[in-house]
Design a protein around this motif. Structure first.
Motif, PDB file in Angstrom:
ATOM      1  N   ASN A   1      -7.150  -3.340   4.076  1.00  0.00           N
ATOM      2  CA  ASN A   1      -7.237  -4.015   2.772  1.00  0.00           C
ATOM      3  C   ASN A   1      -8.506  -4.859   2.664  1.00  0.00           C
ATOM      4  O   ASN A   1      -9.129  -4.896   1.605  1.00  0.00           O
ATOM      5  N   LEU A   2      -8.879  -5.541   3.749  1.00  0.00           N
ATOM      6  CA  LEU A   2     -10.111  -6.335   3.722  1.00  0.00           C
ATOM      7  C   LEU A   2     -11.333  -5.462   3.510  1.00  0.00           C
ATOM      8  O   LEU A   2     -12.229  -5.797   2.711  1.00  0.00           O
TER       9      LEU A   2
ATOM     10  N   ARG B   1       0.825  -1.213   0.000  1.00  0.00           N
ATOM     11  CA  ARG B   1       0.000   0.000   0.000  1.00  0.00           C
ATOM     12  C   ARG B   1       0.852   1.253   0.000  1.00  0.00           C
ATOM     13  O   ARG B   1       0.354   2.353   0.200  1.00  0.00           O
TER      14      ARG B   1
ATOM     15  N   THR C   1     -11.516  -2.303   2.256  1.00  0.00           N
ATOM     16  CA  THR C   1     -11.543  -1.599   0.971  1.00  0.00           C
ATOM     17  C   THR C   1     -11.714  -2.546  -0.213  1.00  0.00           C
ATOM     18  O   THR C   1     -12.231  -2.147  -1.233  1.00  0.00           O
ATOM     19  N   SER C   2     -11.259  -3.782  -0.085  1.00  0.00           N
ATOM     20  CA  SER C   2     -11.423  -4.721  -1.204  1.00  0.00           C
ATOM     21  C   SER C   2     -12.879  -5.179  -1.345  1.00  0.00           C
ATOM     22  O   SER C   2     -13.314  -5.554  -2.425  1.00  0.00           O
ATOM     23  N   LYS C   3     -13.635  -5.143  -0.251  1.00  0.00           N
ATOM     24  CA  LYS C   3     -15.044  -5.533  -0.317  1.00  0.00           C
ATOM     25  C   LYS C   3     -15.905  -4.429  -0.930  1.00  0.00           C
ATOM     26  O   LYS C   3     -16.995  -4.702  -1.398  1.00  0.00           O
ATOM     27  N   ARG C   4     -15.416  -3.212  -0.921  1.00  0.00           N
ATOM     28  CA  ARG C   4     -16.154  -2.099  -1.516  1.00  0.00           C
ATOM     29  C   ARG C   4     -16.118  -2.126  -3.034  1.00  0.00           C
ATOM     30  O   ARG C   4     -16.971  -1.586  -3.687  1.00  0.00           O
ATOM     31  N   ARG C   5     -15.108  -2.706  -3.597  1.00  0.00           N
ATOM     32  CA  ARG C   5     -14.926  -2.686  -5.052  1.00  0.00           C
ATOM     33  C   ARG C   5     -15.814  -3.660  -5.740  1.00  0.00           C
ATOM     34  O   ARG C   5     -16.370  -4.512  -5.579  1.00  0.00           O
TER      35      ARG C   5
ATOM     36  N   TRP D   1      -3.788  -4.716   6.984  1.00  0.00           N
ATOM     37  CA  TRP D   1      -4.477  -5.917   6.508  1.00  0.00           C
ATOM     38  C   TRP D   1      -5.988  -5.745   6.664  1.00  0.00           C
ATOM     39  O   TRP D   1      -6.753  -6.087   5.767  1.00  0.00           O
TER      40      TRP D   1
END
Length: 89
Positions: A82-83, A27, A85-89, A79
């Protein structure tokens, strides 16, 4: 309980731990020096809390142990980010 290091010491250790943690979590391109410092300091609080939950004496560890605690907390914090923000995409 007063910190053994001054404010500048915590900023330097937090900045280094946040920067290395952002390199580990890939990041670094999204974070600047200010965010690295914030992540490192919050990571230090998170890491200190987690280690104390597991019975580790975080108060008497010294400078190197403080850095490792901040680094551990920064990696865990990034971490989690990342979890989320990755679910927002």
């Amino acid at each position: 309980m007063a910190p053994a290091m001054g404010l500048i010491g915590w900023i330097v250790i937090g900045g280094l731990a946040g920067w290395i943690g952002s390199k580990i979590q890939n990041r670094d391109a999204q974070m600047g020096i200010g965010l690295n410092i914030v992540v490192g300091i919050i990571g230090g609080l998170l890491g200190g809390w987690l280690l104390s939950v597991f019975g580790v004496d975080v108060a008497g560890g010294g400078l190197f142990f403080s850095f490792l605690t901040c680094l551990l907390g920064a990696v865990i914090l990034l971490w989690i980010i990342n979890l989320v923000t990755s679910k927002r995409r």
